[in-house]
Design an enzyme around this catalytic site. Structure first.
Site, PDB file in Angstrom:
ATOM      1  N   GLY A  69      54.055  19.135   1.728  1.00  0.00           N
ATOM      2  CA  GLY A  69      54.847  19.784   2.902  1.00  0.00           C
ATOM      3  C   GLY A  69      56.264  19.108   3.102  1.00  0.00           C
ATOM      4  O   GLY A  69      57.263  19.564   3.518  1.00  0.00           O
ATOM      5  N   ASP A 102      50.354  17.530  14.005  1.00  0.00           N
ATOM      6  CA  ASP A 102      49.546  18.514  14.644  1.00  0.00           C
ATOM      7  C   ASP A 102      48.624  17.899  15.439  1.00  0.00           C
ATOM      8  O   ASP A 102      49.036  17.369  16.446  1.00  0.00           O
ATOM      9  CB  ASP A 102      49.180  19.574  13.630  1.00  0.00           C
ATOM     10  CG  ASP A 102      48.431  20.839  14.104  1.00  0.00           C
ATOM     11  OD1 ASP A 102      48.698  21.056  15.443  1.00  0.00           O
ATOM     12  OD2 ASP A 102      47.516  21.613  13.518  1.00  0.00           O
ATOM     13  N   THR A 135      45.693  13.274  10.527  1.00  0.00           N
ATOM     14  CA  THR A 135      46.372  12.894   9.148  1.00  0.00           C
ATOM     15  C   THR A 135      47.332  11.819   9.345  1.00  0.00           C
ATOM     16  O   THR A 135      46.931  10.944   8.418  1.00  0.00           O
ATOM     17  CB  THR A 135      47.106  14.184   8.448  1.00  0.00           C
ATOM     18  OG1 THR A 135      46.419  15.341   8.293  1.00  0.00           O
ATOM     19  CG2 THR A 135      47.591  13.793   7.057  1.00  0.00           C
ATOM     20  N   LEU A 136      48.143  11.878  10.031  1.00  0.00           N
ATOM     21  CA  LEU A 136      49.087  10.583  10.012  1.00  0.00           C
ATOM     22  C   LEU A 136      48.471   9.337  10.548  1.00  0.00           C
ATOM     23  O   LEU A 136      48.632   8.394  10.011  1.00  0.00           O
ATOM     24  CB  LEU A 136      49.985  11.082  11.061  1.00  0.00           C
ATOM     25  CG  LEU A 136      51.189  10.010  11.270  1.00  0.00           C
ATOM     26  CD1 LEU A 136      51.970   9.757  10.052  1.00  0.00           C
ATOM     27  CD2 LEU A 136      52.203  10.479  12.528  1.00  0.00           C
TER      28      LEU A 136
HETATM   29  P1  IMP Z   1      47.075  17.207  11.642  1.00  0.00           P
HETATM   30  O1  IMP Z   1      46.020  16.142  10.839  1.00  0.00           O
HETATM   31  O2  IMP Z   1      46.384  18.027  12.420  1.00  0.00           O
HETATM   32  O3  IMP Z   1      48.236  16.293  12.349  1.00  0.00           O
HETATM   33  O4  IMP Z   1      47.769  18.037  10.641  1.00  0.00           O
HETATM   34  C1  IMP Z   1      48.813  17.739   9.850  1.00  0.00           C
HETATM   35  C2  IMP Z   1      48.827  18.678   8.711  1.00  0.00           C
HETATM   36  O5  IMP Z   1      48.530  20.252   8.774  1.00  0.00           O
HETATM   37  C3  IMP Z   1      50.082  19.095   8.132  1.00  0.00           C
HETATM   38  O6  IMP Z   1      50.785  18.082   7.484  1.00  0.00           O
HETATM   39  C4  IMP Z   1      50.223  20.617   7.838  1.00  0.00           C
HETATM   40  O7  IMP Z   1      49.845  20.219   6.330  1.00  0.00           O
HETATM   41  C5  IMP Z   1      49.148  21.132   8.338  1.00  0.00           C
HETATM   42  N1  IMP Z   1      49.581  22.002   9.290  1.00  0.00           N
HETATM   43  C6  IMP Z   1      49.433  21.828  10.890  1.00  0.00           C
HETATM   44  N2  IMP Z   1      50.211  22.694  11.280  1.00  0.00           N
HETATM   45  C7  IMP Z   1      50.761  23.659  10.582  1.00  0.00           C
HETATM   46  C8  IMP Z   1      51.688  24.815  10.373  1.00  0.00           C
HETATM   47  O8  IMP Z   1      51.966  25.232  11.587  1.00  0.00           O
HETATM   48  N3  IMP Z   1      51.975  25.369   9.343  1.00  0.00           N
HETATM   49  C9  IMP Z   1      51.813  24.740   8.374  1.00  0.00           C
HETATM   50  N4  IMP Z   1      51.048  23.593   8.086  1.00  0.00           N
HETATM   51  C10 IMP Z   1      50.493  22.939   9.192  1.00  0.00           C
HETATM   52 MG    MG Z   2      51.371  18.026   5.342  1.00  0.00          MG
END
Ligand code: IMP
Ligand code: MG
Length: 185
Positions: A46, A106, A110-111
């Site tokens: 991404g 989000d 992940t981060l």
């Molecule tokens: P987190 O671990 O919930 O912060 O997820 C982050 C990952 O979820 C991002 O790197 C994206 O790959 C995916 N993601 C979260 N929200 C979206 C969105 O609105 N569109 C596309 N991918 C998303």
């Molecule tokens: Mg991503």
């Protein structure tokens, strides 16, 4: 595959607005890292469009590297808090000034996992630059040192972000029409 317009509810951030903000971020980063040796680490897939535009707005010498991860419970947007490294960095980051380049934060899981993993490798510094911040959905507190845009809780695509792996090439960020595409839960 259908044309992207079939899935587009509205454009959230247009191309010009994106590019102007990326230019500002590049200027800020160039100034903050002027005495350092900047190493950009892009999280695939991404972050790739953001990286390539951002680096062209950075006026100081810098290096790049890539890593890929996948969340446990693949296909799920609800990451469990653990990530699996599917492709590691090529170079050692020990002693280097690392800036992580992400597409979107989000829940923050992940981060948070990536930061934990990279910290173990003892970089001189480790900071985060994310194009998008979906702050209302945060579950774990993570620092975002450079943020492009705070966005509302909607599933977005384009400019690196995919709908089932398509449409990453779009030059803008769009909101998905959930009557046509059901975002992963
Ligand atoms: P987190 O671990 O919930 O912060 O997820 C982050 C990952 O979820 C991002 O790197 C994206 O790959 C995916 N993601 C979260 N929200 C979206 C969105 O609105 N569109 C596309 N991918 C998303
Ligand atoms: Mg991503």
């Amino acid at each position: 595959m259908l044309d992207y317009q079939e899935f587009l509810k509205e454009i959230l951030i247009d191309e010009q607005t994106l590019q102007e903000r990326i230019s500002q971020l590049g200027t800020q980063i160039s100034s903050d890292y002027s005495q350092k040796s900047l190493h950009l680490v892009c999280i695939l897939r991404g972050g790739v469009l953001f990286l390539t535009d951002l680096m062209r707005q950075i006026s100081i010498p810098h290096t790049i590297d890539f890593m890929a991860i996948s969340s446990y419970g693949a296909g799920s947007r609800q990451s469990s808090g653990q990530v699996r490294l599917t492709m590691d960095l090529k170079d050692d980051i020990g002693g280097r000034d690392v800036l992580l380049v992400e597409d979107i934060v989000d829940s923050g899981h992940t981060l948070s996992s990536v930061l934990e993993l990279l910290t173990l490798r003892k970089p001189a510094s480790l900071k985060v630059c994310s194009l998008l911040d979906k702050f209302e959905r945060r579950e774990v507190d993570v620092p975002i040192d450079y943020c492009g845009f705070q966005i509302p809780d909607a599933f977005v695509f384009g400019f690196g972000l995919d709908l089932d792996e398509y449409y990453r090439d779009l030059p803008f960020i769009g909101i998905v029409n959930t009557e046509r595409f059901q975002p992963p839960e």
